[in-house]
Design a protein around this motif. Structure first.
Motif, PDB file in Angstrom:
ATOM      1  N   LEU A  63       1.007  -1.814  -0.217  1.00 54.59           N
ATOM      2  CA  LEU A  63      -0.039   0.041   0.313  1.00 54.59           C
ATOM      3  C   LEU A  63       0.742   1.193  -0.065  1.00 54.59           C
ATOM      4  CD1 LEU A  63      -3.017   0.928   0.566  1.00 54.59           C
ATOM      5  CD2 LEU A  63      -2.612   1.110   2.827  1.00 54.59           C
ATOM      6  N   ILE A  64       0.759   1.690  -1.167  1.00 53.11           N
ATOM      7  CA  ILE A  64       1.866   3.108  -1.515  1.00 53.11           C
ATOM      8  C   ILE A  64       0.966   4.797  -1.677  1.00 53.11           C
ATOM      9  CG2 ILE A  64       3.629   1.645  -1.878  1.00 53.11           C
ATOM     10  CD1 ILE A  64       3.197   2.765  -4.520  1.00 53.11           C
ATOM     11  N   GLY A  65       2.128   5.963  -0.816  1.00 53.80           N
ATOM     12  CA  GLY A  65       1.142   7.009  -1.018  1.00 53.80           C
ATOM     13  C   GLY A  65       2.336   7.818  -0.229  1.00 53.80           C
ATOM     14  N   LYS A  66       1.165   9.250  -0.771  1.00 53.41           N
ATOM     15  CA  LYS A  66       2.133  10.114  -0.013  1.00 53.41           C
ATOM     16  C   LYS A  66       1.521  10.425   1.303  1.00 53.41           C
ATOM     17  CE  LYS A  66       2.966  11.954  -3.739  1.00 53.41           C
ATOM     18  NZ  LYS A  66       3.074  13.979  -5.373  1.00 53.41           N
ATOM     19  N   ASN A  67       2.349  11.121   2.432  1.00 51.97           N
ATOM     20  CA  ASN A  67       2.031  11.162   3.327  1.00 51.97           C
ATOM     21  C   ASN A  67       0.262  12.129   3.088  1.00 51.97           C
ATOM     22  OD1 ASN A  67       3.986  10.814   5.112  1.00 51.97           O
ATOM     23  ND2 ASN A  67       4.916  11.820   4.638  1.00 51.97           N
ATOM     24  N   GLY A  68      -0.975  11.555   3.907  1.00 53.44           N
ATOM     25  CA  GLY A  68      -2.068  12.012   4.287  1.00 53.44           C
ATOM     26  C   GLY A  68      -2.740  11.731   3.393  1.00 53.44           C
ATOM     27  N   CYS A 115       6.777  -6.815  -1.929  1.00 56.15           N
ATOM     28  CA  CYS A 115       5.343  -7.364  -2.801  1.00 56.15           C
ATOM     29  C   CYS A 115       5.112  -7.938  -4.227  1.00 56.15           C
ATOM     30  CB  CYS A 115       5.227  -5.871  -2.390  1.00 56.15           C
ATOM     31  SG  CYS A 115       4.594  -5.496  -0.895  1.00 56.15           S
ATOM     32  N   SER A 116       3.899  -8.385  -4.638  1.00 55.66           N
ATOM     33  CA  SER A 116       3.792  -8.845  -5.110  1.00 55.66           C
ATOM     34  C   SER A 116       2.884  -8.056  -6.457  1.00 55.66           C
ATOM     35  CB  SER A 116       2.927 -10.673  -5.529  1.00 55.66           C
ATOM     36  OG  SER A 116       1.874 -10.128  -4.912  1.00 55.66           O
ATOM     37  N   ARG A 117       1.771  -7.708  -5.775  1.00 53.41           N
ATOM     38  CA  ARG A 117       1.265  -6.180  -6.007  1.00 53.41           C
ATOM     39  C   ARG A 117       0.935  -4.622  -5.667  1.00 53.41           C
ATOM     40  NH1 ARG A 117      -4.576  -5.688  -6.426  1.00 53.41           N
ATOM     41  NH2 ARG A 117      -4.489  -7.265  -4.965  1.00 53.41           N
ATOM     42  N   TYR A 118       0.651  -4.052  -5.684  1.00 51.03           N
ATOM     43  CA  TYR A 118       0.606  -2.695  -5.527  1.00 51.03           C
ATOM     44  C   TYR A 118      -0.713  -2.293  -6.026  1.00 51.03           C
ATOM     45  CZ  TYR A 118       5.961  -3.826  -4.881  1.00 51.03           C
ATOM     46  OH  TYR A 118       6.666  -4.047  -4.788  1.00 51.03           O
ATOM     47  N   VAL A 119      -1.141  -1.249  -4.640  1.00 51.25           N
ATOM     48  CA  VAL A 119      -2.564   0.029  -4.979  1.00 51.25           C
ATOM     49  C   VAL A 119      -2.113   1.444  -4.807  1.00 51.25           C
ATOM     50  CG1 VAL A 119      -4.128  -1.945  -4.357  1.00 51.25           C
ATOM     51  CG2 VAL A 119      -3.018  -0.765  -2.520  1.00 51.25           C
ATOM     52  N   TYR A 120      -2.221   2.443  -5.187  1.00 47.66           N
ATOM     53  CA  TYR A 120      -2.011   3.562  -5.076  1.00 47.66           C
ATOM     54  C   TYR A 120      -2.833   4.477  -4.196  1.00 47.66           C
ATOM     55  CZ  TYR A 120       0.435   7.903  -6.242  1.00 47.66           C
ATOM     56  OH  TYR A 120       1.498   9.607  -5.651  1.00 47.66           O
ATOM     57  N   ILE A 121      -2.278   5.233  -3.480  1.00 47.47           N
ATOM     58  CA  ILE A 121      -3.483   5.627  -2.980  1.00 47.47           C
ATOM     59  C   ILE A 121      -3.269   7.210  -3.008  1.00 47.47           C
ATOM     60  CG2 ILE A 121      -4.824   6.406  -0.815  1.00 47.47           C
ATOM     61  CD1 ILE A 121      -5.569   3.716  -1.893  1.00 47.47           C
ATOM     62  N   GLU A 122      -4.174   8.238  -3.225  1.00 52.13           N
ATOM     63  CA  GLU A 122      -3.868   9.666  -3.591  1.00 52.13           C
ATOM     64  C   GLU A 122      -5.010  10.192  -2.803  1.00 52.13           C
ATOM     65  OE1 GLU A 122      -1.771  12.286  -6.691  1.00 52.13           O
ATOM     66  OE2 GLU A 122      -2.528  10.469  -7.492  1.00 52.13           O
ATOM     67  N   ALA A 123      -4.729  11.139  -2.617  1.00 53.41           N
ATOM     68  CA  ALA A 123      -5.744  11.822  -2.373  1.00 53.41           C
ATOM     69  C   ALA A 123      -7.531  11.594  -1.829  1.00 53.41           C
ATOM     70  CB  ALA A 123      -6.361  12.798  -3.634  1.00 53.41           C
ATOM     71  N   GLY A 124      -7.395  10.202  -1.110  1.00 51.88           N
ATOM     72  CA  GLY A 124      -8.067   9.257  -0.923  1.00 51.88           C
ATOM     73  C   GLY A 124      -8.502   8.160  -2.159  1.00 51.88           C
ATOM     74  N   LYS A 125      -8.254   9.062  -2.838  1.00 55.64           N
ATOM     75  CA  LYS A 125      -8.748   6.920  -3.759  1.00 55.64           C
ATOM     76  C   LYS A 125      -7.933   7.043  -4.236  1.00 55.64           C
ATOM     77  CE  LYS A 125     -11.878  10.975  -5.269  1.00 55.64           C
ATOM     78  NZ  LYS A 125     -12.918  12.080  -6.683  1.00 55.64           N
ATOM     79  N   LEU A 126      -8.116   5.464  -5.104  1.00 57.47           N
ATOM     80  CA  LEU A 126      -7.901   4.511  -5.618  1.00 57.47           C
ATOM     81  C   LEU A 126      -7.078   5.007  -6.609  1.00 57.47           C
ATOM     82  CD1 LEU A 126      -5.967   1.656  -4.837  1.00 57.47           C
ATOM     83  CD2 LEU A 126      -8.343   0.517  -5.458  1.00 57.47           C
TER      84      LEU A 126
END
Length: 290
Positions: free
Chosen positions: A34-39, A198-209
């Motif tokens: 699970l990746i994404g910037k702070n916040g 990890c084999s797969r990633y999900v990127y969260i940005e501004a609360g959205k996938l």
């Protein structure tokens, strides 16, 4: 194994959603980063999966059961989001208490190996109240691992570990995934460690996938190209292991030798090489584009 459908969270007093309409699944034995910037909403998502926060809307089901429909649905989970332990109780007593609380006293034999894994065996009789942040993180990590969970939720599990400890943790988590089919959702800003795991990633940005994608297991050689030349001669070489990305050629280290020789012969004969670098961390590109 875990299914998230249209999950949203709006905290009281806010005029915005911290998490908005997120849907995803995690299969048995899968390690998802699970990746994404702070916040961005990563911790909010993990806390709702852990039932420490309730969603505003949407559902989370584990093995077909809505986790908020009854108690004890997460008995088989190991959770490390915020460091949670009794600060006045020794490290080893924290682990014993956790196992006793979950009716798993038969797993006391796991305590020594778990504490050695997270480099806390020598501090087992110390109280966490005086620990550094990294040692507190490792205490929480030990609690998450000791009960042989079927599902792990880990937030920044590599903090406080030295390079050898990080490699040991990566090795054992990959072993658990392959041999015991344990599922994992892991969030970390240490992208190199995530890529090793990890084999797969999900990127969260501004609360959205914002994105979901498969991981690249191997580093790449990046050939920066002279864009004043005709690059069309490279088209026959483009494949799953060789890709043209703007002004550079991304060549996976698993590319076959015959193909590499032919490719570099063309690159050299047409004087297309402007520079060469090694890309070990592909996840940085996601942040740069985000």
């Amino acid at each position: 194994m875990l299914k998230i459908e249209h999950l949203s969270k709006k905290f009281v007093g806010n005029d915005f959603y911290s998490l908005s309409d997120v849907s995803m699944e995690i299969e048995k034995g899968e390690i998802v980063g699970l990746i994404g910037k702070n916040g961005a909403g990563k911790s909010t998502l993990m806390k709702m999966i852990a039932k420490s926060q309730k969603p505003t809307s949407g559902t989370i089901t584990y093995n077909g059961t809505d986790i908020n429909s009854r108690d004890n649905v997460l008995d088989d989970f190991g959770i490390m989001i915020d460091p949670v332990f009794y600060p006045e109780m020794s490290v080893i007593d924290n682990l014993k208490f956790y196992l006793k609380l979950h009716g798993k006293e038969e797993l006391y034999s796991n305590i020594e190996s778990t504490l050695k894994l997270v480099e806390l065996w020598d501090a087992r009789n110390r109280k966490p109240k005086g620990f550094s942040f990294g040692m507190k993180q490792r205490t929480a990590l030990a609690i998450a691992l000791v009960a042989e969970p079927d599902f792990l939720i880990l937030d920044e599990p590599f903090v406080g570990l030295d390079p050898i400890g990080v490699q040991k943790l990566i090795t054992i988590l990959k072993t658990w995934s392959s041999e015991r089919q344990i599922s994992m959702l892991i969030s970390s800003h240490q992208l190199g460690e995530l890529e090793a795991l990890c084999s797969r990633y999900v990127y969260i940005e501004a609360g959205k996938l914002a994105d979901a994608f498969e991981g690249k297991e191997n580093p790449s050689l990046v050939v920066n190209l002279d864009t004043t030349k005709d690059l069309s001669v490279l088209k026959p070489f483009l494949s799953e292991t060789v890709s043209l990305e703007e002004n550079s050629l991304d060549i996976s280290t698993v590319t076959e030798a015959k193909e590499l020789n032919q490719l570099f012969e063309v690159l050299a004969s047409h004087e297309l090489i402007a520079g060469i670098s090694v890309k070990e961390n592909h996840l940085k590109d996601v942040f740069m584009k985000g």
